[in-house]
Design an enzyme around this catalytic site. Structure first.
Site, PDB file in Angstrom:
ATOM      1  N   CYS B  85      32.516 -36.331  34.739  1.00  0.00           N
ATOM      2  CA  CYS B  85      32.717 -37.403  33.751  1.00  0.00           C
ATOM      3  C   CYS B  85      32.433 -38.781  34.331  1.00  0.00           C
ATOM      4  O   CYS B  85      32.342 -39.755  33.598  1.00  0.00           O
ATOM      5  CB  CYS B  85      34.129 -37.332  33.191  1.00  0.00           C
ATOM      6  SG  CYS B  85      34.542 -35.680  32.638  1.00  0.00           S
ATOM      7  N   HIS B 341      33.836 -39.237  24.109  1.00  0.00           N
ATOM      8  CA  HIS B 341      33.597 -39.003  25.542  1.00  0.00           C
ATOM      9  C   HIS B 341      32.390 -38.093  25.762  1.00  0.00           C
ATOM     10  O   HIS B 341      32.536 -36.923  26.082  1.00  0.00           O
ATOM     11  CB  HIS B 341      34.881 -38.405  26.146  1.00  0.00           C
ATOM     12  CG  HIS B 341      34.819 -38.142  27.624  1.00  0.00           C
ATOM     13  ND1 HIS B 341      34.074 -38.909  28.494  1.00  0.00           N
ATOM     14  CD2 HIS B 341      35.427 -37.194  28.388  1.00  0.00           C
ATOM     15  CE1 HIS B 341      34.222 -38.433  29.723  1.00  0.00           C
ATOM     16  NE2 HIS B 341      35.026 -37.391  29.682  1.00  0.00           N
TER      17      HIS B 341
END
Ligand code: ZN
Lengths: 143, 397
Positions: B85, B341
């Site tokens: 991420c 996200h």
């Protein structure tokens, strides 16, 4: 293809991942002790996670520890069936390990945090990405 | 080393993109950033792309090559960065280094990801690949699971009953959804703006004690920036934003953190590195975009970066200390929870959002007033495996 298979230990691994996982399947919690700083660690690695030293020796732990955290997984990854309980256990000898908790997911409560647990078995799992089977410990709360 | 400025930003809407590939999304964000900077393709000297799982999202490895080709940038050096991420934050950190070193004057950097084509079971499986594959994946650990364990350990360590902690965590979701609902680029734009604590607590359980509304969504999207040597930035823009410092830290399997799991040393080291390089302390930072992949993640990030004492950020969030008017406005874009996200794009998105705040261009209700002079991003890849921070300023050091 059999003749291309390498199966021997290398210079830097006193305890390999394969040895460690075989231990789990035989009900043993194997680890390493650093002769320099005393750190005990598992899963195995070639150097000490405390001091970086390479003077390591095999050790067998008792498989008992404290339940530090757990979660009931209700949305599983591809290839697993939910619900199941993942737990994080601090072994009496020091290392923290990830495993499964053998307990009814519908009956566990946060009051179980901090309870003593003991290794009760091993869970082996594989899928198309995992390059064969891998194993984690299964713990049970000591009544 | 030279100072480096951000002279252009671009950002697609985050959400479910069924009509565009990750390469096309990157190209959209990149062209917006280049137009914003007034930079032509021939001026771009190198490309840095963060993307975590394009191999699984669309069967596209080496996506950086196809992004470069799509933009007609010729044979310039192009590299993909993978830090789960935090992929595009480490891409920005490296791009910054190359410009600071004097090797390049103008580069393009960003991130892109399509997660939704995978569907929930495969996305859950592939995200878990960032954990220790041989010890944590067999246990069935998932990403919500990581932060469920963090919440449990936080409750145990600081003596906050889990039900009380869940209420405090819910405030993170309420605040971030409130700001996400005001952000036209957010996945939940005009949705969940009036969410209540009870809604979060009563939502479907995903990984006890985390409910669906404690979690960020799966998302597709891209974001990009044009970086330029500071001495040449004024040629392109009147509102450059300077990269004052960057940091990066590395973790390992979760068990190796032990009790530090709620105070990850990888974050502490990275945040301190970035602040030290910028010559600033937490008290000097006026806005944060941080990695709120799950509600407890925001709480421990605020502590790990040094904005609150250990064990105190859960109360601070409940008290409004991280909203406008509080001690440190945090995730005014909606964060990962409200904005979405698309994992490889998140770090670049965080930087874009702070640049827009510094230009005074954030949506009404999200804009900090007066415009922040300094800001900081926090991005976390895996279970604290890759941490990276970027400190930004409207003025050079
Ligand atoms: Zn040692």
């Amino acid at each position: 293809m059999e003749d291309l298979k390498i199966d021997e230990n290398t210079d830097h691994y006193i305890l390999t991942l394969k040895d460690y996982e075989q231990g789990l399947r035989a009900g043993k919690m194997l680890g390493l002790r650093c002769r320099n700083c005393g750190e005990i660690m598992c899963p195995p690695m070639p150097v000490c996670c405390g001091c970086g030293g390479k003077e390591l020796e095999k050790t067998e732990m008792g498989g008992e520890g404290e339940l530090m955290a757990f979660t009931i997984t209700r949305v599983p990854p591809e290839g697993m069936d939910a619900p199941y309980i993942v737990c994080l256990v601090k072994l009496s000898e020091g290392p923290w390990v990830m495993g499964r908790l053998d307990h009814d997911p519908e009956k566990i409560t946060p009051e179980m945090l901090g309870r003593k647990v003991k290794v009760s078995g091993a869970y082996a799992w594989s899928d198309k990405f995992s390059a064969g089977e891998h194993t984690c410990p299964v713990f049970k709360v000591i009544p | 080393m030279r100072d480096v400025a951000i002279i252009g930003v671009g950002h697609t809407k985050f959400g479910k993109w069924e009509t565009k590939t990750a390469v096309e999304l990157f190209a959209e964000a990149a062209l917006q950033a280049m137009e914003d900077a007034g930079v032509e393709g021939k001026e771009i000297e190198a490309l840095f792309v963060g993307s975590a799982l394009p191999d699984f999202g669309e069967g596209q490895a080496m996506i950086n090559v196809h992004c470069t080709s799509e933009l007609g940038l010729g044979q310039i050096p192009s590299t993909r960065f993978e830090g789960a991420c935090a992929s595009s934050t480490v891409a920005i950190r490296d791009a910054h280094m190359w410009v600071a070193s004097g090797e390049f004057d103008v580069v393009l950097v960003g991130g892109t990801e399509r997660v939704l084509p995978m569907g929930t079971p495969l996305a859950t499986r592939t995200f878990a690949m960032a954990m220790h594959a041989v010890s944590e994946v067999p246990a069935g650990l998932t990403f919500p699971g990581v932060f469920a364990l963090v919440a449990m350990l936080y409750s145990k360590t600081y003596g906050i009953p889990l039900e009380k902690l869940r209420e405090k965590m819910a405030h993170v979701s309420v605040q971030n959804h409130r700001h996400g609902a005001l952000n036209p680029l957010a996945q939940f734009y005009r949705k969940y703006g009036d969410l209540k604590v009870e809604d979060v607590l009563g939502s479907r359980m995903v990984c006890d004690p985390l409910t669906l509304l404690d979690c960020c969504p799966f998302s597709d999207g891209a974001a990009a920036l044009v970086l330029c040597a500071a001495e040449k930035a004024r040629k392109y823009t009147d509102t450059p934003v300077y990269i004052l410092g960057t940091g990066q830290g590395t973790g390992g399997a979760m068990g190796r953190f032990g009790e530090e799991l709620i105070r990850p040393p990888s974050r502490v080291m990275s945040a301190r590195m970035a602040l030290k390089k910028s010559g600033l302390e937490p008290k000097d930072i006026q806005i944060l975009e941080l990695h709120d992949c799950f509600t407890p993640a925001e709480i421990i990030a605020l502590e790990g970066m040094g904005f609150f004492e250990w064990g105190k950020a859960a109360d601070a969030v409940e008290d409004g200390q991280v909203d406008i008017g509080g001690k440190i406005p945090t995730n005014m874009s909606g964060g990962l929870i409200g904005k979405g996200h698309p994992i490889g794009a998140t770090g670049a998105s965080q930087v874009c959002m702070i640049v827009e705040q510094m230009r005074g261009n954030a949506p009404k209700g999200n804009q900090v007033d007066p415009v922040p002079e300094t800001g900081m991003t926090d991005t976390m890849g895996g279970s604290f495996g890759t941490l990276s921070h970027i400190v930004l300023g409207r003025s050079r050091r």
